[in-house]
Design a protein around this motif. Structure first.
Motif, short mmCIF file in Angstrom:
data_model
loop_
_atom_site.label_atom_id
_atom_site.label_comp_id
_atom_site.label_asym_id
_atom_site.label_seq_id
_atom_site.Cartn_x
_atom_site.Cartn_y
_atom_site.Cartn_z
N PHE A 2 27.81 50.43 37.51
CA PHE A 2 28.82 49.93 36.57
C PHE A 2 28.98 50.95 35.45
O PHE A 2 28.03 51.65 35.10
CB PHE A 2 28.39 48.58 35.98
CG PHE A 2 28.21 47.50 37.01
CD1 PHE A 2 29.30 46.91 37.62
CD2 PHE A 2 26.94 47.09 37.38
CE1 PHE A 2 29.14 45.92 38.58
CE2 PHE A 2 26.76 46.10 38.34
CZ PHE A 2 27.87 45.52 38.94
N TYR A 8 35.06 44.20 35.00
CA TYR A 8 34.87 43.90 36.41
C TYR A 8 35.17 42.43 36.64
O TYR A 8 35.07 41.61 35.73
CB TYR A 8 33.42 44.20 36.83
CG TYR A 8 33.07 45.65 36.65
CD1 TYR A 8 33.29 46.58 37.66
CD2 TYR A 8 32.56 46.12 35.44
CE1 TYR A 8 33.00 47.92 37.49
CE2 TYR A 8 32.26 47.47 35.25
CZ TYR A 8 32.48 48.36 36.28
OH TYR A 8 32.21 49.68 36.10
N THR A 9 35.51 42.08 37.87
CA THR A 9 35.65 40.68 38.24
C THR A 9 34.29 40.15 38.68
O THR A 9 33.38 40.94 38.99
CB THR A 9 36.64 40.50 39.41
OG1 THR A 9 36.08 41.11 40.59
CG2 THR A 9 38.01 41.10 39.09
N ARG A 10 34.15 38.85 38.73
CA ARG A 10 32.89 38.29 39.22
C ARG A 10 32.66 38.67 40.68
O ARG A 10 31.53 38.87 41.10
CB ARG A 10 32.87 36.76 39.04
CG ARG A 10 32.74 36.29 37.60
CD ARG A 10 31.47 36.78 36.91
NE ARG A 10 30.24 36.33 37.51
CZ ARG A 10 29.57 35.24 37.16
NH1 ARG A 10 30.00 34.48 36.18
NH2 ARG A 10 28.46 34.92 37.78
N GLY A 11 33.73 38.79 41.44
CA GLY A 11 33.61 39.23 42.83
C GLY A 11 33.03 40.63 42.94
O GLY A 11 32.19 40.90 43.79
N GLU A 12 33.49 41.53 42.06
CA GLU A 12 32.96 42.90 42.06
C GLU A 12 31.50 42.93 41.64
O GLU A 12 30.69 43.67 42.21
CB GLU A 12 33.81 43.78 41.13
CG GLU A 12 35.20 44.04 41.65
CD GLU A 12 36.13 44.66 40.62
OE1 GLU A 12 37.01 45.44 41.03
OE2 GLU A 12 35.98 44.38 39.40
N SER A 15 29.49 41.60 44.55
CA SER A 15 29.38 42.53 45.69
C SER A 15 28.32 43.62 45.43
O SER A 15 27.71 44.11 46.38
CB SER A 15 30.73 43.17 46.01
OG SER A 15 31.11 44.08 45.01
N GLN A 16 28.06 43.94 44.18
CA GLN A 16 27.04 44.94 43.83
C GLN A 16 25.64 44.35 43.69
O GLN A 16 24.65 45.01 44.00
CB GLN A 16 27.40 45.63 42.51
CG GLN A 16 28.63 46.50 42.58
CD GLN A 16 28.40 47.73 43.43
OE1 GLN A 16 27.36 48.38 43.36
NE2 GLN A 16 29.37 48.06 44.27
N THR A 21 28.86 33.56 41.97
CA THR A 21 30.04 34.10 41.32
C THR A 21 30.50 33.23 40.16
O THR A 21 31.50 33.54 39.52
CB THR A 21 31.22 34.26 42.31
OG1 THR A 21 31.50 32.99 42.89
CG2 THR A 21 30.89 35.28 43.40
N SER A 80 38.57 36.41 34.77
CA SER A 80 38.34 37.48 35.74
C SER A 80 38.20 38.86 35.10
O SER A 80 38.39 39.88 35.77
CB SER A 80 39.47 37.52 36.79
OG SER A 80 39.49 36.32 37.51
#
Length: 124
Positions: A2, A8-12, A15-16, A21, A80
């Motif tokens: 990061f 960033y979105t919670r999805g991003e 994913s890391q 989420t 988001s």
């Protein structure tokens, strides 16, 4: 992973790092993997985190207060949009007493709604 100051979105984030989420303290394999904080609930974040109470929240808050490894911290700017603040570690935590109460007074939260006050410091 990061970049400081980027959003960033919670999805991003998920994913890391894995974890939920939607939880403000997503966990993976029994470890807090990030703190996704809102100034509405923790107005002094990222340095002071006011953790909630509840069947799910309370145990995760207790886990967070004991965690010693650094985690990435994000502050919610808008729906988001979570801004990366850096890596932080728990410096201290309180779950009762005058110091506990002093961090809650003026926050907009009631003492009864907070299970732990967790003080974070930037990881070195």
């Amino acid at each position: 992973m990061f970049t400081l100051g980027f959003e960033y979105t919670r999805g991003e984030i998920h994913s890391q790092l894995g974890g939920s989420t939607v939880s403000c303290l997503p966990t993976s394999n029994g470890v807090i993997v990030a703190a996704c904080l809102s100034k509405k609930f923790s107005p002094q974040a990222p340095e002071v985190v006011l953790c909630g109470r509840g069947a799910r929240t309370g145990p995760v808050s207790a886990l967070f207060s004991r965690q010693r490894s650094a985690i990435p911290v994000f502050i919610k700017n808008a729906s988001s949009r979570w801004q990366y603040q850096g890596q932080f570690v728990v410096a201290r935590s309180f779950n009762s007493g005058a110091r506990f109460q002093s961090f809650i007074v003026g926050s907009g939260r009631s003492i009864a709604s907070v299970s732990h006050v967790v003080i974070l410091k930037q990881a070195e």
